[in-house]
Design a protein around this motif. Structure first.
Motif, PDB file in Angstrom:
ATOM      1  N   LEU A  97     -41.820  40.365  12.662  1.00  0.00           N
ATOM      2  CA  LEU A  97     -42.574  39.487  11.769  1.00  0.00           C
ATOM      3  C   LEU A  97     -43.369  38.455  12.567  1.00  0.00           C
ATOM      4  CD1 LEU A  97     -43.111  38.500   8.787  1.00  0.00           C
ATOM      5  CD2 LEU A  97     -41.301  36.831   9.231  1.00  0.00           C
ATOM      6  N   MET A  98     -42.742  37.884  13.593  1.00  0.00           N
ATOM      7  CA  MET A  98     -43.432  36.880  14.395  1.00  0.00           C
ATOM      8  C   MET A  98     -44.615  37.496  15.143  1.00  0.00           C
ATOM      9  SD  MET A  98     -41.975  34.127  13.601  1.00  0.00           S
ATOM     10  CE  MET A  98     -42.741  33.040  14.811  1.00  0.00           C
ATOM     11  N   ARG A  99     -44.465  38.735  15.601  1.00  0.00           N
ATOM     12  CA  ARG A  99     -45.587  39.406  16.255  1.00  0.00           C
ATOM     13  C   ARG A  99     -46.739  39.609  15.283  1.00  0.00           C
ATOM     14  NH1 ARG A  99     -41.362  42.380  18.972  1.00  0.00           N
ATOM     15  NH2 ARG A  99     -41.429  43.968  17.326  1.00  0.00           N
ATOM     16  N   THR A 100     -46.407  39.947  14.044  1.00  0.00           N
ATOM     17  CA  THR A 100     -47.444  40.157  13.034  1.00  0.00           C
ATOM     18  C   THR A 100     -48.151  38.838  12.712  1.00  0.00           C
ATOM     19  OG1 THR A 100     -46.170  41.988  12.072  1.00  0.00           O
ATOM     20  CG2 THR A 100     -47.915  41.029  10.715  1.00  0.00           C
ATOM     21  N   LEU A 101     -47.393  37.763  12.596  1.00  0.00           N
ATOM     22  CA  LEU A 101     -48.000  36.453  12.329  1.00  0.00           C
ATOM     23  C   LEU A 101     -48.931  36.051  13.473  1.00  0.00           C
ATOM     24  CD1 LEU A 101     -44.972  34.463  10.834  1.00  0.00           C
ATOM     25  CD2 LEU A 101     -47.003  35.258   9.622  1.00  0.00           C
ATOM     26  N   LYS A 102     -48.515  36.339  14.699  1.00  0.00           N
ATOM     27  CA  LYS A 102     -49.366  36.017  15.842  1.00  0.00           C
ATOM     28  C   LYS A 102     -50.653  36.827  15.796  1.00  0.00           C
ATOM     29  CE  LYS A 102     -49.303  35.724  20.895  1.00  0.00           C
ATOM     30  NZ  LYS A 102     -48.490  35.927  22.126  1.00  0.00           N
ATOM     31  N   ALA A 152     -51.708  33.157  12.723  1.00  0.00           N
ATOM     32  CA  ALA A 152     -50.993  32.101  12.018  1.00  0.00           C
ATOM     33  C   ALA A 152     -50.522  31.025  12.987  1.00  0.00           C
ATOM     34  CB  ALA A 152     -49.796  32.690  11.270  1.00  0.00           C
ATOM     35  N   SER A 153     -50.507  29.786  12.535  1.00  0.00           N
ATOM     36  CA  SER A 153     -50.019  28.676  13.346  1.00  0.00           C
ATOM     37  C   SER A 153     -49.041  27.846  12.520  1.00  0.00           C
ATOM     38  CB  SER A 153     -51.176  27.809  13.836  1.00  0.00           C
ATOM     39  OG  SER A 153     -51.927  27.317  12.744  1.00  0.00           O
ATOM     40  N   ALA A 154     -48.037  27.287  13.212  1.00  0.00           N
ATOM     41  CA  ALA A 154     -47.021  26.488  12.536  1.00  0.00           C
ATOM     42  C   ALA A 154     -47.603  25.158  12.074  1.00  0.00           C
ATOM     43  CB  ALA A 154     -45.831  26.268  13.457  1.00  0.00           C
ATOM     44  N   THR A 179     -43.077  26.610   8.567  1.00  0.00           N
ATOM     45  CA  THR A 179     -44.210  26.870   7.685  1.00  0.00           C
ATOM     46  C   THR A 179     -45.446  27.207   8.508  1.00  0.00           C
ATOM     47  OG1 THR A 179     -43.316  25.361   6.017  1.00  0.00           O
ATOM     48  CG2 THR A 179     -45.659  25.935   5.850  1.00  0.00           C
ATOM     49  N   PHE A 180     -46.123  28.288   8.121  1.00  0.00           N
ATOM     50  CA  PHE A 180     -47.319  28.742   8.818  1.00  0.00           C
ATOM     51  C   PHE A 180     -48.511  28.748   7.867  1.00  0.00           C
ATOM     52  CE2 PHE A 180     -43.715  30.734  10.902  1.00  0.00           C
ATOM     53  CZ  PHE A 180     -43.999  30.616  12.260  1.00  0.00           C
ATOM     54  N   ARG A 181     -49.683  28.570   8.451  1.00  0.00           N
ATOM     55  CA  ARG A 181     -50.951  28.782   7.757  1.00  0.00           C
ATOM     56  C   ARG A 181     -51.789  29.753   8.568  1.00  0.00           C
ATOM     57  NH1 ARG A 181     -52.308  25.343   3.569  1.00  0.00           N
ATOM     58  NH2 ARG A 181     -51.135  23.387   3.411  1.00  0.00           N
ATOM     59  N   LEU A 182     -52.613  30.516   7.862  1.00  0.00           N
ATOM     60  CA  LEU A 182     -53.539  31.412   8.538  1.00  0.00           C
ATOM     61  C   LEU A 182     -54.824  30.655   8.883  1.00  0.00           C
ATOM     62  CD1 LEU A 182     -53.032  34.735   6.547  1.00  0.00           C
ATOM     63  CD2 LEU A 182     -52.021  34.041   8.723  1.00  0.00           C
ATOM     64  N   PRO A 183     -55.585  31.117   9.859  1.00  0.00           N
ATOM     65  CA  PRO A 183     -56.785  30.387  10.294  1.00  0.00           C
ATOM     66  C   PRO A 183     -57.846  30.323   9.208  1.00  0.00           C
ATOM     67  CG  PRO A 183     -56.697  32.553  11.317  1.00  0.00           C
ATOM     68  CD  PRO A 183     -55.373  32.358  10.645  1.00  0.00           C
ATOM     69  N   PRO A 206     -52.115  31.105  -4.191  1.00  0.00           N
ATOM     70  CA  PRO A 206     -52.802  31.898  -5.210  1.00  0.00           C
ATOM     71  C   PRO A 206     -52.245  33.330  -5.246  1.00  0.00           C
ATOM     72  CG  PRO A 206     -54.371  30.682  -3.863  1.00  0.00           C
ATOM     73  CD  PRO A 206     -53.051  30.557  -3.181  1.00  0.00           C
ATOM     74  N   PRO A 207     -52.114  33.926  -6.433  1.00  0.00           N
ATOM     75  CA  PRO A 207     -51.543  35.273  -6.547  1.00  0.00           C
ATOM     76  C   PRO A 207     -52.215  36.317  -5.657  1.00  0.00           C
ATOM     77  CG  PRO A 207     -51.712  34.277  -8.705  1.00  0.00           C
ATOM     78  CD  PRO A 207     -52.400  33.339  -7.759  1.00  0.00           C
ATOM     79  N   ALA A 208     -53.545  36.322  -5.609  1.00  0.00           N
ATOM     80  CA  ALA A 208     -54.238  37.330  -4.802  1.00  0.00           C
ATOM     81  C   ALA A 208     -53.920  37.150  -3.317  1.00  0.00           C
ATOM     82  CB  ALA A 208     -55.749  37.253  -5.027  1.00  0.00           C
ATOM     83  N   ALA A 209     -53.807  35.895  -2.870  1.00  0.00           N
ATOM     84  CA  ALA A 209     -53.479  35.629  -1.470  1.00  0.00           C
ATOM     85  C   ALA A 209     -52.050  36.053  -1.154  1.00  0.00           C
ATOM     86  CB  ALA A 209     -53.676  34.147  -1.163  1.00  0.00           C
ATOM     87  N   ILE A 210     -51.132  35.836  -2.097  1.00  0.00           N
ATOM     88  CA  ILE A 210     -49.747  36.269  -1.902  1.00  0.00           C
ATOM     89  C   ILE A 210     -49.693  37.786  -1.710  1.00  0.00           C
ATOM     90  CG2 ILE A 210     -47.539  36.554  -3.090  1.00  0.00           C
ATOM     91  CD1 ILE A 210     -47.956  33.785  -4.304  1.00  0.00           C
ATOM     92  N   ASP A 211     -50.363  38.510  -2.587  1.00  0.00           N
ATOM     93  CA  ASP A 211     -50.342  39.973  -2.515  1.00  0.00           C
ATOM     94  C   ASP A 211     -50.969  40.473  -1.220  1.00  0.00           C
ATOM     95  OD1 ASP A 211     -49.122  40.036  -5.002  1.00  0.00           O
ATOM     96  OD2 ASP A 211     -50.986  40.373  -6.094  1.00  0.00           O
ATOM     97  N   ARG A 212     -52.073  39.865  -0.812  1.00  0.00           N
ATOM     98  CA  ARG A 212     -52.744  40.276   0.425  1.00  0.00           C
ATOM     99  C   ARG A 212     -51.856  39.976   1.644  1.00  0.00           C
ATOM    100  NH1 ARG A 212     -58.160  40.370   2.435  1.00  0.00           N
ATOM    101  NH2 ARG A 212     -58.040  40.969   4.650  1.00  0.00           N
ATOM    102  N   ALA A 213     -51.241  38.802   1.659  1.00  0.00           N
ATOM    103  CA  ALA A 213     -50.379  38.434   2.780  1.00  0.00           C
ATOM    104  C   ALA A 213     -49.171  39.362   2.874  1.00  0.00           C
ATOM    105  CB  ALA A 213     -49.927  36.986   2.643  1.00  0.00           C
ATOM    106  N   ALA A 214     -48.569  39.678   1.734  1.00  0.00           N
ATOM    107  CA  ALA A 214     -47.418  40.589   1.742  1.00  0.00           C
ATOM    108  C   ALA A 214     -47.815  41.932   2.338  1.00  0.00           C
ATOM    109  CB  ALA A 214     -46.880  40.757   0.331  1.00  0.00           C
ATOM    110  N   GLN A 215     -48.973  42.430   1.946  1.00  0.00           N
ATOM    111  CA  GLN A 215     -49.471  43.695   2.473  1.00  0.00           C
ATOM    112  C   GLN A 215     -49.715  43.601   3.978  1.00  0.00           C
ATOM    113  OE1 GLN A 215     -53.237  44.955   0.828  1.00  0.00           O
ATOM    114  NE2 GLN A 215     -52.835  47.110   1.262  1.00  0.00           N
ATOM    115  N   GLU A 216     -50.332  42.503   4.429  1.00  0.00           N
ATOM    116  CA  GLU A 216     -50.604  42.319   5.857  1.00  0.00           C
ATOM    117  C   GLU A 216     -49.306  42.271   6.662  1.00  0.00           C
ATOM    118  OE1 GLU A 216     -53.410  42.257   7.472  1.00  0.00           O
ATOM    119  OE2 GLU A 216     -54.931  42.065   5.897  1.00  0.00           O
ATOM    120  N   LEU A 217     -48.236  41.762   6.041  1.00  0.00           N
ATOM    121  CA  LEU A 217     -46.945  41.656   6.721  1.00  0.00           C
ATOM    122  C   LEU A 217     -46.130  42.939   6.639  1.00  0.00           C
ATOM    123  CD1 LEU A 217     -45.930  38.038   5.617  1.00  0.00           C
ATOM    124  CD2 LEU A 217     -46.763  38.759   7.864  1.00  0.00           C
TER     125      LEU A 217
END
Length: 218
Positions: free
Chosen positions: A17-22, A26-28, A140-144, A171-182
Motif C-alpha cells: 500500500l505504501m508503495r502504491t501511495l508513493k 501522496a504525501s503525509a 493522513t495522506f493527500r494526493l498532489p 467526494p464519492p467519485a474521488a473515493i471510488d477512484r482512489a479505491a480503484q487506484e489502490l
C-alpha cells in the motif's frame, strides 16, 4: 456542521500500500512523520440511546509521533469532541449505508476542546458514561494538486489492534477512484465503525469484548 462521506478498506499488505501511495505522489499531512496516536472514548447513556439512533459522541486525544522527517517539527497534542449522526435526522445503524448509497454518510459536528477530563466529568454528571475506549495510529495522506480528481480526498492509514485499514474520506467519485487506484473494488468497501469491527473480531477469536487497545509491551 459538515457531511462525512467515507469507506474503510482492509489492508493485508501495508508495504505494498505504501508503495502504491508513493507511486501516486501522496504525501503525509501535518508535521513530523505524520503518524498520530489516537486515544478515543465513546460516550453514551447506560441504555445505549445514542447508538440505537446511529449516533456517536466521542472524545479523541491526538498525539503526533515525535520523529521528524525532512526537519518538519511535529505538531502538538490536541483533543477533539465529535458528534455524528445519520443525515437528515435519520436513524441508520452505525455500520450501514443510507438508502441506495455505497458509502457511509454521516452528519459530523466537531470542535477542539481544552480539557478532556473536565468534559468527561460533565458528560458523566449528565448521566452518560465512557463505554468503549480504543486506540490506533493514523497517518493522513493527500494526493498532489495535479491529481485534480482527488480534490477534497483524505487517505487515512489506520494501524489498529485488530489490523490495518485505510479510510477514504471525501467526494464519492474521488473515493471510488482512489479505491480503484489502490487496487480495491466496491466489494471491498467496509462501512462498519471500529466498535463493530472489534466486536466481530472478538467473536471470531472467542474473546469477550472489552476496550480495543494495543497489548502492553513486555
Amino acid at each position: 456542521m459538515g457531511q462525512e462521506i467515507e469507506i474503510k478498506l482492509r489492508v493485508n499488505d501495508q508495504k505494498n500500500l505504501m508503495r502504491t501511495l508513493k507511486r501516486l505522489g501522496a504525501s503525509a499531512v501535518g508535521g513530523g512523520s505524520g503518524r498520530v496516536h489516537e486515544w478515543n472514548v465513546i460516550f453514551d447513556t447506560p441504555e445505549g440511546g445514542l447508538a440505537k439512533h446511529g449516533q456517536l459522541l466521542r472524545i479523541r486525544t491526538e498525539t503526533p509521533e515525535k520523529k521528524s522527517k525532512k526537519g518538519r517539527p511535529a505538531l502538538g497534542q490536541r483533543t477533539l469532541l465529535t458528534f455524528k449522526r445519520p443525515p437528515f435526522g435519520g436513524t441508520a445503524a452505525s455500520g450501514s449505508a443510507q438508502a441506495n448509497h455505497r458509502h457511509k454518510v454521516r452528519e459530523e459536528f466537531q470542535l477542539e476542546i481544552a480539557d478532556a477530563t473536565v468534559l468527561a466529568k460533565i458528560f458523566e454528571g449528565l448521566g452518560m458514561r465512557g463505554g468503549f475506549r480504543y486506540e490506533k495510529y493514523r497517518t493522513t495522506f493527500r494526493l498532489p494538486a495535479g491529481s485534480s480528481w482527488a480534490g477534497g480526498l483524505l487517505i487515512e492509514l489506520d494501524e489498529t489492534p485488530i489490523g490495518t485499514y485505510v479510510e477514504l474520506e471525501g467526494p464519492p467519485a474521488a473515493i471510488d477512484r482512489a479505491a480503484q487506484e489502490l487496487g480495491y473494488s466496491r466489494r471491498d468497501y467496509v462501512l462498519k465503525n471500529y466498535l463493530a469491527l472489534y466486536v466481530e473480531e472478538c467473536r471470531r477469536r472467542g474473546q469477550e469484548p472489552r476496550d480495543m487497545v494495543f497489548a502492553a509491551k513486555k
